[in-house]
Design a protein around this motif. Structure first.
Motif, PDB file in Angstrom:
ATOM      1  N   GLY A 128       0.781  -1.299  -0.032  1.00 47.08           N
ATOM      2  CA  GLY A 128       0.096   0.036   0.262  1.00 47.08           C
ATOM      3  C   GLY A 128       0.536   1.096  -0.231  1.00 47.08           C
ATOM      4  N   GLU A 129       0.160   2.500  -0.494  1.00 45.62           N
ATOM      5  CA  GLU A 129       0.968   3.662  -0.631  1.00 45.62           C
ATOM      6  C   GLU A 129       0.663   4.814   0.395  1.00 45.62           C
ATOM      7  N   THR A 130       1.439   5.515   0.495  1.00 44.40           N
ATOM      8  CA  THR A 130       1.051   6.682   1.628  1.00 44.40           C
ATOM      9  C   THR A 130       0.284   7.785   0.599  1.00 44.40           C
ATOM     10  N   GLY A 131      -0.298   8.803   1.663  1.00 45.24           N
ATOM     11  CA  GLY A 131      -1.109   9.938   0.925  1.00 45.24           C
ATOM     12  C   GLY A 131      -0.195  10.628   0.021  1.00 45.24           C
ATOM     13  N   LYS A 132       1.068  10.743   0.678  1.00 48.66           N
ATOM     14  CA  LYS A 132       2.175  11.529  -0.454  1.00 48.66           C
ATOM     15  C   LYS A 132       2.468  10.791  -1.738  1.00 48.66           C
ATOM     16  N   ASP A 133       2.463   9.327  -1.483  1.00 50.25           N
ATOM     17  CA  ASP A 133       2.917   8.398  -2.721  1.00 50.25           C
ATOM     18  C   ASP A 133       1.520   8.806  -3.629  1.00 50.25           C
ATOM     19  N   ARG A 134       0.256   8.592  -3.250  1.00 50.35           N
ATOM     20  CA  ARG A 134      -0.661   8.574  -4.241  1.00 50.35           C
ATOM     21  C   ARG A 134      -0.881  10.314  -4.861  1.00 50.35           C
ATOM     22  N   GLU A 135      -0.455  11.311  -3.781  1.00 52.73           N
ATOM     23  CA  GLU A 135      -0.658  12.577  -4.505  1.00 52.73           C
ATOM     24  C   GLU A 135       0.485  13.078  -5.576  1.00 52.73           C
ATOM     25  N   ALA A 136       1.801  12.044  -5.480  1.00 47.90           N
ATOM     26  CA  ALA A 136       2.665  12.201  -6.352  1.00 47.90           C
ATOM     27  C   ALA A 136       2.681  11.210  -7.712  1.00 47.90           C
ATOM     28  N   GLY A 137       1.432  10.371  -7.675  1.00 43.36           N
ATOM     29  CA  GLY A 137       1.321   9.593  -8.810  1.00 43.36           C
ATOM     30  C   GLY A 137       1.973   8.532  -8.662  1.00 43.36           C
ATOM     31  N   ARG A 138       2.472   8.100  -7.384  1.00 45.00           N
ATOM     32  CA  ARG A 138       3.471   6.825  -7.522  1.00 45.00           C
ATOM     33  C   ARG A 138       2.717   5.575  -6.709  1.00 45.00           C
ATOM     34  N   THR A 139       1.352   5.637  -6.710  1.00 39.41           N
ATOM     35  CA  THR A 139       0.865   4.407  -6.318  1.00 39.41           C
ATOM     36  C   THR A 139       1.178   3.130  -6.734  1.00 39.41           C
ATOM     37  N   GLU A 140       1.131   2.922  -8.307  1.00 36.74           N
ATOM     38  CA  GLU A 140       1.482   1.703  -9.266  1.00 36.74           C
ATOM     39  C   GLU A 140       2.834   1.342  -8.889  1.00 36.74           C
ATOM     40  N   PHE A 141       3.713   2.081  -8.798  1.00 35.12           N
ATOM     41  CA  PHE A 141       5.106   2.052  -8.581  1.00 35.12           C
ATOM     42  C   PHE A 141       5.244   1.470  -7.232  1.00 35.12           C
ATOM     43  N   VAL A 142       4.678   2.141  -6.121  1.00 38.75           N
ATOM     44  CA  VAL A 142       5.066   1.354  -4.834  1.00 38.75           C
ATOM     45  C   VAL A 142       4.343   0.159  -4.620  1.00 38.75           C
ATOM     46  N   VAL A 143       3.191  -0.032  -5.146  1.00 41.46           N
ATOM     47  CA  VAL A 143       2.625  -1.246  -4.673  1.00 41.46           C
ATOM     48  C   VAL A 143       3.300  -2.629  -5.589  1.00 41.46           C
ATOM     49  N   LYS A 144       3.559  -2.228  -6.860  1.00 36.56           N
ATOM     50  CA  LYS A 144       4.264  -3.369  -7.647  1.00 36.56           C
ATOM     51  C   LYS A 144       5.461  -3.393  -7.095  1.00 36.56           C
ATOM     52  N   ARG A 145       6.330  -2.520  -6.385  1.00 33.66           N
ATOM     53  CA  ARG A 145       7.721  -2.916  -5.763  1.00 33.66           C
ATOM     54  C   ARG A 145       7.657  -3.612  -4.723  1.00 33.66           C
ATOM     55  N   GLN A 146       6.522  -3.436  -3.891  1.00 36.02           N
ATOM     56  CA  GLN A 146       6.472  -4.203  -2.709  1.00 36.02           C
ATOM     57  C   GLN A 146       6.187  -5.721  -3.034  1.00 36.02           C
ATOM     58  N   LEU A 147       5.316  -5.754  -3.673  1.00 39.90           N
ATOM     59  CA  LEU A 147       4.975  -7.280  -4.212  1.00 39.90           C
ATOM     60  C   LEU A 147       5.942  -7.891  -5.221  1.00 39.90           C
ATOM     61  N   SER A 148       6.690  -7.234  -5.857  1.00 40.03           N
ATOM     62  CA  SER A 148       7.859  -7.854  -6.679  1.00 40.03           C
ATOM     63  C   SER A 148       8.874  -8.544  -5.744  1.00 40.03           C
ATOM     64  N   ALA A 149       9.286  -7.807  -4.660  1.00 40.48           N
ATOM     65  CA  ALA A 149       9.917  -8.381  -3.751  1.00 40.48           C
ATOM     66  C   ALA A 149       9.639  -9.924  -3.379  1.00 40.48           C
ATOM     67  N   VAL A 150       8.212  -9.853  -3.139  1.00 39.35           N
ATOM     68  CA  VAL A 150       7.842 -11.184  -2.589  1.00 39.35           C
ATOM     69  C   VAL A 150       7.681 -12.186  -3.802  1.00 39.35           C
ATOM     70  N   ILE A 151       7.366 -11.844  -4.845  1.00 42.59           N
ATOM     71  CA  ILE A 151       7.373 -12.893  -5.827  1.00 42.59           C
ATOM     72  C   ILE A 151       8.616 -13.246  -6.350  1.00 42.59           C
ATOM     73  N   HIS A 152       9.725 -12.402  -6.329  1.00 45.95           N
ATOM     74  CA  HIS A 152      11.080 -12.756  -6.278  1.00 45.95           C
ATOM     75  C   HIS A 152      11.508 -13.842  -5.387  1.00 45.95           C
ATOM     76  N   ALA A 153      11.124 -13.537  -4.147  1.00 41.54           N
ATOM     77  CA  ALA A 153      11.590 -14.361  -2.877  1.00 41.54           C
ATOM     78  C   ALA A 153      10.827 -16.041  -3.075  1.00 41.54           C
ATOM     79  N   VAL A 154       9.750 -15.995  -3.390  1.00 36.74           N
ATOM     80  CA  VAL A 154       8.960 -17.373  -3.227  1.00 36.74           C
ATOM     81  C   VAL A 154       8.717 -17.938  -4.289  1.00 36.74           C
ATOM     82  N   GLY A 155       8.890 -17.266  -5.481  1.00 38.45           N
ATOM     83  CA  GLY A 155       9.124 -17.957  -6.817  1.00 38.45           C
ATOM     84  C   GLY A 155       7.718 -18.719  -7.225  1.00 38.45           C
ATOM     85  N   HIS A 156       7.830 -19.884  -7.222  1.00 42.63           N
ATOM     86  CA  HIS A 156       6.810 -20.818  -8.013  1.00 42.63           C
ATOM     87  C   HIS A 156       5.623 -21.153  -6.705  1.00 42.63           C
ATOM     88  N   CYS A 157       6.019 -20.552  -5.566  1.00 43.17           N
ATOM     89  CA  CYS A 157       4.771 -20.632  -4.496  1.00 43.17           C
ATOM     90  C   CYS A 157       4.005 -19.526  -4.722  1.00 43.17           C
TER      91      CYS A 157
END
Length: 251
Positions: A128-157
């Motif tokens: 999830g993004e902060t209010g400042k992230d949303r105001e700066a148009g960074r919502t998609e970047f932030v949530v994708k970055r956070q989820l990407s780390a998990v996807i990379h770590a757990v792989g096929h799971c």
């Protein structure tokens, strides 16, 4: 349609007496929401109580955090193996309060998800993004970055996790993302998951952030919102069950 999942996050609330009354009410009213999966996540000292009072009820339980370590000299930490001993089905990882107050990085959250899966526990991965992230148009970047780390770590799971989108600006504030705002972010996360695993269609993406009986039906009607991670309203059995009853049921 994916089967809806409603999870209560009690945060640092509860007592043995108050928990017993709340759990009794949840058990008695669980039939109000047929076809919906229910779970509650409590502080570690109460996991034994949840195990004792919810076993056989059809309501699952879980923890609010897990260590990045398997075992060892880490005073105060709780390992995934310990959570498994108490029958936990779920554990919340990466909640914004952990990221903000305890400095948890994306990599630490990803490792926690990995530890949980290795122990047979389903991690509820919060993004999830902060209010400042949303105001700066960074919502998609932030949530994708956070989820990407998990996807990379757990792989096929990856297909075995649950994701929870919790806009930080809406948690405990009474301000809720509109159904359209929430769905837009859920759709971004679904697309990211589709690119990562063939099992993306069965991954449930929950919405958190001041979901309550008044707004639950509109949020839960969105195609990529598969349930809720409920904070304050989960401490009131009637409100929690009302949210669950608002879920459209998978056919």
């Amino acid at each position: 349609m994916r089967r809806k999942l409603i999870v209560g996050n009690w945060k640092m609330n509860g007592s043995l007496a108050a928990n017993a009354e709340l759990l009794q009410r949840l058990r008695a009213g669980a039939g109000q929401a047929p076809g919906v999966d229910l779970a509650v996540c409590a502080s570690a000292p109460y996991l034994a109580q949840l195990q004792a009072l919810l076993s056989g009820s059809g309501i699952d339980w879980g923890a609010q955090d897990v260590s990045t370590h398997e075992s060892g000299a880490y005073t105060g930490e709780v390992s995934a193996a310990m959570l498994r001993d108490f029958g936990c089905r779920y554990v919340i990882v990466g909640h914004s309060e952990r990221r903000q107050y305890h400095g948890e990085s994306d990599d630490a959250v990803a490792l926690k998800a990995q530890r949980a899966l290795a122990a047979g526990i389903t991690p509820i991965v919060c993004v999830g993004e902060t209010g400042k992230d949303r105001e700066a148009g960074r919502t998609e970047f932030v949530v994708k970055r956070q989820l990407s780390a998990v996807i990379h770590a757990v792989g096929h799971c990856t297909s075995e996790i649950v994701v929870a989108y919790e806009p930080v600006w809406a948690i405990g504030t009474g301000h809720t993302a509109t159904p359209e705002q929430a769905q837009a972010v859920h759709a971004v996360l679904r697309t990211q998951l589709r690119a990562a695993t063939p099992g993306a269609e069965r991954i449930r993406i929950l919405y958190g952030g001041s979901m309550n009986p008044a707004n639950a039906a509109d949020l839960l009607a969105q195609p990529d919102i598969d349930g809720g991670l409920i904070g304050g309203a989960s401490l009131d059995a009637a409100q929690f069950l009302s949210i669950a009853a608002a879920c459209p049921v998978a056919q």
